[in-house]
Scaffold this motif. Structure first.
Motif, short mmCIF file in Angstrom:
data_model
loop_
_atom_site.label_atom_id
_atom_site.label_comp_id
_atom_site.label_asym_id
_atom_site.label_seq_id
_atom_site.Cartn_x
_atom_site.Cartn_y
_atom_site.Cartn_z
N VAL A 189 0.98 -1.16 0.10
CA VAL A 189 -0.19 0.03 -0.20
C VAL A 189 0.88 1.16 -0.12
N LEU A 190 0.72 2.07 -0.90
CA LEU A 190 1.30 3.41 -1.02
C LEU A 190 0.38 4.66 -0.87
N LEU A 191 0.71 5.39 0.29
CA LEU A 191 -0.21 6.78 0.48
C LEU A 191 0.43 7.78 -0.09
N TYR A 192 -0.48 8.73 -0.94
CA TYR A 192 -0.04 9.90 -1.64
C TYR A 192 -0.55 11.17 -0.99
N VAL A 304 3.82 -0.84 3.76
CA VAL A 304 3.48 0.44 3.31
C VAL A 304 4.33 1.41 3.06
N GLY A 305 4.12 2.21 2.14
CA GLY A 305 5.17 3.30 1.72
C GLY A 305 4.18 4.62 1.58
N ILE A 306 5.05 5.53 1.53
CA ILE A 306 4.29 6.92 1.48
C ILE A 306 5.13 7.89 0.62
N TYR A 307 4.48 8.66 -0.29
CA TYR A 307 5.41 9.58 -1.26
C TYR A 307 4.48 10.99 -1.27
N GLY A 308 5.01 11.91 -1.51
CA GLY A 308 4.27 13.22 -1.56
C GLY A 308 5.07 14.31 -2.31
N THR A 314 7.01 16.74 2.27
CA THR A 314 7.25 16.86 3.93
C THR A 314 6.61 16.03 4.80
N THR A 315 5.29 16.23 4.45
CA THR A 315 4.46 15.24 5.31
C THR A 315 4.80 13.66 5.05
N ALA A 316 5.16 13.17 3.87
CA ALA A 316 5.74 11.69 3.67
C ALA A 316 6.64 11.72 4.38
N ALA A 317 7.91 12.40 4.55
CA ALA A 317 9.17 12.18 5.22
C ALA A 317 8.75 12.24 6.85
N GLN A 318 8.15 13.17 7.41
CA GLN A 318 8.08 13.23 8.57
C GLN A 318 7.01 12.26 9.25
N TYR A 321 8.76 9.18 9.79
CA TYR A 321 9.79 9.31 11.09
C TYR A 321 8.74 9.02 12.28
N GLU A 322 7.53 9.27 12.39
CA GLU A 322 6.71 9.29 13.45
C GLU A 322 5.94 7.81 13.61
N ASP A 323 5.79 7.30 12.46
CA ASP A 323 4.86 5.94 12.36
C ASP A 323 5.70 4.70 11.69
N ARG A 324 5.89 3.73 12.72
CA ARG A 324 6.57 2.63 12.15
C ARG A 324 5.94 1.73 11.45
N ARG A 325 4.98 2.03 11.15
CA ARG A 325 4.18 1.16 10.15
C ARG A 325 4.58 1.47 8.47
N ILE A 326 5.09 2.45 8.55
CA ILE A 326 5.44 3.02 7.25
C ILE A 326 7.07 2.58 6.77
N GLY A 327 7.29 2.02 5.82
CA GLY A 327 8.59 1.18 5.53
C GLY A 327 9.43 2.01 4.68
N ALA A 328 9.02 3.00 3.97
CA ALA A 328 9.81 3.57 2.89
C ALA A 328 8.94 4.94 2.44
N ALA A 329 9.72 5.98 2.18
CA ALA A 329 9.05 7.23 1.82
C ALA A 329 9.81 8.15 0.60
#
Length: 455
Positions: A189-192, A304-308, A314-318, A321-329
Motif C-alpha cells: 500500500v502506498l499513500l500519497y 506500506v510506503g508513502i510519497y508526496g 514534507t508530510t511523507a518524510a515526517q 519518522y513518526e509512524d513505524r508502520r511506514i517502511g519507505a518514503a
C-alpha cells in the motif's frame, strides 16, 4: 535527466554506491514512455480539436510554495463547458494490471477541524487497486463534477499560468474503472499526499502507473488545505464542495505552516488506521457506501510506503519518522524544516531532518525550483546523517510541477493556445513530458520495488 546530488563528499560516496544498485535500463524506460505520453509525436489531441504541438516541455507544479491563492475571493461566473472547450488527457499507465478505483469518506471524530469551526475532521481519499475484471465498469473521471466546476475559479490563483476559461476539467478521464472487483491478492500500500493547496486528483497519472504495476495507491485530500474537495454530502458548517482557506503562501506564516504540516500528518496516520479497518473486513466509509468486491483482501499493511509532492513530501518524510508502520518514503521537493520565524532566517528542522531516519527515504528535486536555495539546509541536514538511509536525486531542465499531472497538461494547454511558452516553463520546466513522465514514474516505482516489492 536525473542527476545524483550530494550534500558533502561522504554523501556523494554513499549516493554513488546506491546508484550501483539501481536498474541500468533508464534509457529504455524513456523510449517506452514516448508511446504513451500525449504530445510525444508532435501532435496533441485535445477534446474535439487536434492541434500541432510546439516543443513540449515538462516539469513540476508549484506545490506548497509559491502557488497559493493571491486573490482567491474571485467569484466570477463561468459558463458551462462547451464542445469547443479543451479536454486534457492523462498518459496511459504502462503496467500489466487493470485498475479499479473507489472513494472513501472518512470522519475522525477524535479531532476538530483546524481550519474552520467543524466538530470533526473529515478526509476524502481515492483507493486505486489492481482489478480482477473491468468489463462494464465505468471509467472514472479525474475530478468529480463539483470539484471540476470549482477548479477554474480557484486553481488559476494558485498557478497563474493556468487559463480561467477554455478547459472542460470535468471531461478528463482516468484509466481506472469505478468499483471494479479487486484482485484478491495482498498488495503493498502506498499513500500519497499532494502539494499544499492542491487536490489529490493532480497526482492521478503517477498513482495509476504504480497501481498498474501491482500496488494499492491511496491518494489523500486534506480539506481546508486542498483547493477544492467534494464530499458525498453537505453538512452544517460547510458546503458539499469545500474550498481552501489559504489566502497566501503558508510558508510565509510560521503558525499556519506548522498547522498545515501537523494536520496532514494526523490525516495520513488516520487514513492508515482506517485502511486497517478495511483490511480487517469492515467498512470504514462514514456513510457505509458499498466497497468493491475483495478490496479488503487486496491490502498488505505489512508493506506500506508513502510519497508526496512539496508539502506532501514534507508530510511523507515526517510521517514515516513518526509512524513505524511506514517502511519507505519519497519526498518530491518538500521542505524538511518549519517556516522561518523571520525573513532571511533558517527554519527549525523537522525531527526527520534533525535526527535522520532508519528506513529508506528518497529526496527528489529539480534544478529549476525557485525555492531551491531555501530547501537546501534541511535536505543537507537529513543527508548528513551517517547511517546512509537517505538518497537524493535531481531532475534537470525541470521545475516544481513536473511531479504532478501538470507535466502533461501544460504542454497540451500551450498547444491549444491556452498557455504561453513562458507559463508552461514556469509551471513545469523545459523538459519534454515524453522524457519527464517515464523518468519520474521509473524513479518512484524502482524505489518502492526495491524496498516494498509488489510480488
Amino acid at each position: 535527466m536525473f542527476r545524483k546530488r550530494a550534500a558533502n563528499t561522504e554523501q556523494a560516496g554513499n549516493t554513488e554506491q546506491a546508484a550501483d544498485r539501481e536498474p541500468a535500463s533508464r534509457t529504455s524506460a524513456v523510449e517506452r514512455g514516448r508511446d504513451v505520453v500525449p504530445g510525444s509525436a508532435g501532435v496533441v489531441e485535445v477534446g474535439r480539436r487536434t492541434v500541432t504541438s510546439t516543443a513540449a516541455a515538462a516539469a513540476l507544479l508549484l506545490v506548497g510554495g509559491g502557488g497559493f491563492a493571491r486573490a482567491q475571493s474571485a467569484k466570477a461566473t463561468r459558463p458551462a463547458p462547451t464542445t469547443d472547450d479543451v479536454t486534457l488527457r492523462l498518459p496511459a499507465p504502462s503496467g500489466p494490471h487493470h485498475i479499479g478505483v473507489t472513494t472513501l469518506y472518512l470522519v475522525d471524530r477524535s479531532r476538530r477541524d483546524p481550519w474552520e469551526p467543524l466538530p470533526v475532521r473529515e478526509v476524502m481519499v481515492s483507493v486505486f487497486y489492481p482489478a480482477r475484471a473491468v468489463r462494464s465498469r465505468p471509467i472514472a473521471p479525474q475530478m468529480t463534477a463539483g470539484a471540476a466546476a470549482t477548479f477554474p475559479h480557484i486553481d488559476p490563483f494558485f498557478h497563474r499560468e493556468l487559463p480561467k476559461t477554455g478547459v472542460n476539467w470535468a471531461a478528463t478521464r482516468t484509466h481506472a474503472h469505478t468499483g471494479a472487483p479487486a484482485q484478491p491478492v495482498r498488495r503493498p500500500v502506498l499513500l500519497y499526499s499532494p502539494g499544499g493547496g492542491d487536490p489529490r486528483t493532480l497526482g492521478t497519472g503517477l498513482a495509476e502507473e504504480l497501481t498498474s504495476r501491482g500496488y494499492v495507491v491511496v491518494t489523500i485530500d486534506h480539506p481546508g488545505d486542498g483547493s477544492e474537495v467534494e464530499f458525498p454530502l453537505a453538512r452544517t458548517g460547510r458546503q458539499q464542495v469545500r474550498r481552501t482557506v489559504f489566502r497566501g503562501d503558508p510558508r510565509t506564516d510560521p503558525k499556519m505552516f506548522r498547522t498545515m504540516v501537523g494536520t496532514r500528518i494526523a490525516d495520513t496516520r488516520y487514513v492508515l488506521d482506517q485502511l486497517a479497518v478495511l483490511a480487517a473486513g469492515r467498512n470504514p466509509d462514514a456513510l457505509g457506501r458499498p466497497l468493491p468486491e475483495a478490496l479488503d483482501r487486496a491490502l498488505d499493511l505489512r508493506r506500506v510506503g508513502i510519497y508526496g509532492h512539496s508539502v506532501g513530501g514534507t508530510t511523507a518524510a515526517q510521517t514515516m519518522y513518526e509512524d513505524r508502520r511506514i517502511g519507505a518514503a519519497i519526498n518530491l521537493e518538500g521542505f524538511l524544516d518549519y517556516a522561518p520565524e523571520q525573513p532571511g532566517q533558517e527554519g527549525k528542522l523537522l525531527p526527520v531532518a534533525q535526527y535522520g531516519v532508519d528506513r529508506p527515504l528518497l529526496l527528489v528535486g529539480t534544478d529549476g525550483f525557485p525555492e531551491k536555495q531555501a530547501l537546501e539546509p534541511s535536505w543537507s541536514a537529513v543527508l548528513a546523517h551517517p547511517r546512509g538511509h537517505t538518497r537524493r536525486r535531481q531532475l534537470s531542465d525541470a521545475t516544481h510541477g513536473v511531479f504532478t499531472d501538470y507535466a502533461v497538461f501544460a504542454p497540451q494547454l500551450q498547444a491549444a493556445g491556452l498557455m504561453t511558452a513562458a507559463g508552461r516553463n514556469s509551471l513545469i520546466g523545459a523538459i519534454d513530458p515524453a522524457v519527464s513522465v517515464p523518468m519520474v514514474r521509473s524513479e518512484v516505482h524502482s524505489f518502492f520495488a526495491r524496498h516494498l516489492p509488489s510480488h
